[in-house]
Design an enzyme around this catalytic site. Structure first.
Site, PDB file in Angstrom:
ATOM      1  CG  ASP A 201      -9.980   5.188  19.507  1.00 41.22           C
ATOM      2  OD1 ASP A 201     -10.567   4.887  20.559  1.00 41.22           O
ATOM      3  OD2 ASP A 201     -10.564   5.635  18.497  1.00 41.22           O
ATOM      4  CD  GLU A 226     -11.355   1.044  22.082  1.00 42.64           C
ATOM      5  OE1 GLU A 226     -12.218   1.414  22.890  1.00 42.64           O
ATOM      6  OE2 GLU A 226     -11.114   1.661  21.014  1.00 42.64           O
ATOM      7  CG  ASP A 303     -15.068   4.560  25.244  1.00 41.98           C
ATOM      8  OD1 ASP A 303     -15.584   5.686  25.108  1.00 41.98           O
ATOM      9  OD2 ASP A 303     -14.131   4.152  24.549  1.00 41.98           O
TER      10      ASP A 303
END
Length: 534
Positions: A201, A226, A303
């Site tokens: 992340d 990410e 997201d």
């Protein structure tokens, strides 16, 4: 090692970008991968009750395995100040809003029993204290764990090696205690409950070299970061360069989510600008056009997109809700490792359409390194042929690949055709070749040279030229050749600069060559041959 854009598209750069040692990447990121990832949650999953989310997910394990998924991305597993899991508190406590540690272990076991490997959402850029800003427990850390420029103002660690994150304390990954405890968490706690993959992340928050350190400790089957940054549609190359920089920063060990392709799909589908999907070199304009092997493509996630329906969830950067299947028609037929979003399957009732595209991908042998030949890219239409045996189009303009093709999947604004499938009579079958760590030098290309006409009949100058997947002397090279069906084939990989051939050493076979028999009509084959033999 920093790459600049010209070196991504010219073989001549390989001498400058020589790697000191071969990279031992995560399994799926080191080969022509057939993996398909399912994101096993959405933004509202943490609120599930009776059953909790782990129970819900566990009940879908067999079905998702039957659909053809190879990997499932779980939500963050540790105790968190935010129910969604992205403000980690006690790393070593694996009870969360999604369920207990036992629930988690049972869910992973259910997926493993269905042939699906579990990928952990690893949130290590930042952390919150147990009761205050930085009273870290389990594991216990002092102010040394917090970067000196964190908003807390009392961090005594080194300066942040990436972007800051205001909602929690930015961690100093250069600190050996921090590193050691995170390694222990990955190798003992996460591997202990059955995780075998990593999704990092907020990867822009710390230097990618640390991602490699943690990767090397866990030795995952799957590794992806990410890196989500603003996309300037007037300078797309700068955006995908950041993706390449991240992969390079991990030493090639980990891949990255292809946010460039995501953004281009957004614009194509919302503004009818399908021409954006082709770059100036005629290749896919996202990250997959530069280093497909290291890209994980997707349409939406927790997201960017909605959750249970189009009106709920985060929706920070979604594709148009009525064009989601056009996005899947693209990512499930193109190179890179595609990811599918759980609610699209079960909440949006798109399971049958997604499964049809997954079936095509598998039947036609499409991998993370398959070749793409873009036929049209303009307002209202994108059309391409992938792997030489799969054609697709998205957009409102009519197009078809011509005679000899069979429609395999279609829906609103998209269609996919195949050829060479279903048995019967044919003259060729697609075979994908992949090789790495050849230590190429300036001017050299890699060829497959063997006893078939397409392979040059043992003449390097006439052999089958592969395409470099990325940069560096030890990058993977791959390509798909159309060979006669059901035919005994021998070959070697050869480095060829136009005048001088550098052949592989002999194999352990009686002939000394690599050997296999091509599949019958309707079949495909992938020759993931590992490393060039010196």
């Amino acid at each position: 090692m920093k790459r600049v854009i010209p070196c991504l598209v010219t073989v001549a750069c390989t001498a400058v970008l020589t790697e000191a040692t071969p990279v031992q990447a995560a399994t799926q990121q080191a080969q022509a991968s057939t993996a398909i990832l399912v994101q096993g949650f959405h933004w509202n999953s943490a609120s599930a009750a009776n059953p909790n989310w782990y129970g819900t997910l566990s009940s879908k394990a067999s079905d998702l395995g039957s659909m053809g998924f190879t990997h499932v991305w779980f939500p963050p597993p540790s105790d968190s100040a935010a129910k969604e899991g992205y403000l980690p508190r006690q790393l070593n406590v694996l009870n969360s809003s999604y369920g207990s540690e036992t629930d988690l272990k049972n869910a992973i076991t259910a997926f493993n029993n269905s042939g699906v490997k579990a990928v952990a959402d690893v949130v290590i850029n930042h952390r919150v204290g147990t009761a205050n800003w930085a009273d870290f427990t389990n594991p216990s850390w002092g102010s040394y764990a917090v970067t000196s420029n964190d908003e807390w103002g009392q961090g005594t660690g080194a300066p942040d090696s990436g972007d800051g994150y205001g909602a929690a304390r930015d961690l100093d990954h250069s600190n050996q205690v921090v590193q050691g405890d995170i390694k222990n968490w990955l190798t003992s706690r996460l591997k202990g409950v059955g995780f075998s993959g990593i999704r990092y992340d907020y990867s822009k928050g710390y230097a990618p070299g640390y991602a490699k350190i943690y990767h090397d400790a866990m030795a995952p089957d799957f590794c992806v970061g990410e890196v989500w940054t603003d996309l300037n549609y007037g300078n797309v190359d700068a955006h995908r360069q950041l993706l390449i920089n991240y992969v390079d920063g991990t030493g090639g060990a980990c891949g990255v989510f292809d946010f460039t392709t995501k953004g281009l799909l957004n614009q194509a589908l919302s503004a009818n600008e399908y021409g954006r999907l082709r770059d100036g070199a005629g290749k896919p304009a996202g990250g997959i056009g530069w280093w497909a092997q290291k890209m994980v493509t997707f349409v939406d996630n927790h997201d960017t997109g909605p959750s249970e329906n189009c009106t709920v969830g985060q929706r920070h950067w979604p594709v148009p809700c009525d064009k989601v299947m056009q996005g899947y028609a693209y990512v499930l037929t193109h190179p890179g490792i595609p990811a599918v979003y759980y609610p699209h399957i079960y909440n949006w009732n798109l399971k049958a359409e997604i499964k049809a595209l997954m079936d095509v991908r598998k039947a036609q042998g499409i991998t993370s390194t398959s070749a793409v030949s873009i036929q049209r890219a303009e307002n209202g239409l994108y059309a391409a042929i992938i792997n030489g045996n799969t054609a697709m189009k998205i957009g409102g303009t009519d197009w078809n690949p011509g005679t000899g093709w069979t429609i395999a999947a279609s829906g609103s604004g998209y269609a996919v055709w195949t050829k060479g499938s279903g048995g019967g009579t044919c003259t060729t079958v697609p075979v994908t070749f992949s090789i790495a760590n050849a230590n190429t030098t300036l001017g050299q290309n890699l060829y497959v040279v063997g006893n078939q006409t397409v392979l040059g009949n043992w003449t390097p100058a006439n052999g089958f030229k592969l395409t470099i997947q990325g940069t560096g002397a030890n990058a993977t090279w791959s390509g798909t050749a159309n060979l006669p069906p059901s035919t005994a084939t021998q070959y070697k990989y050869v480095k060829w600069n136009g005048s001088t051939a550098a052949w592989e050493s002999n194999q352990t076979t009686s002939s000394g060559n690599r050997e296999f028999t091509t599949p019958a009509c309707g079949g495909t084959a992938t020759r993931s041959d590992g490393n060039f033999k010196f």
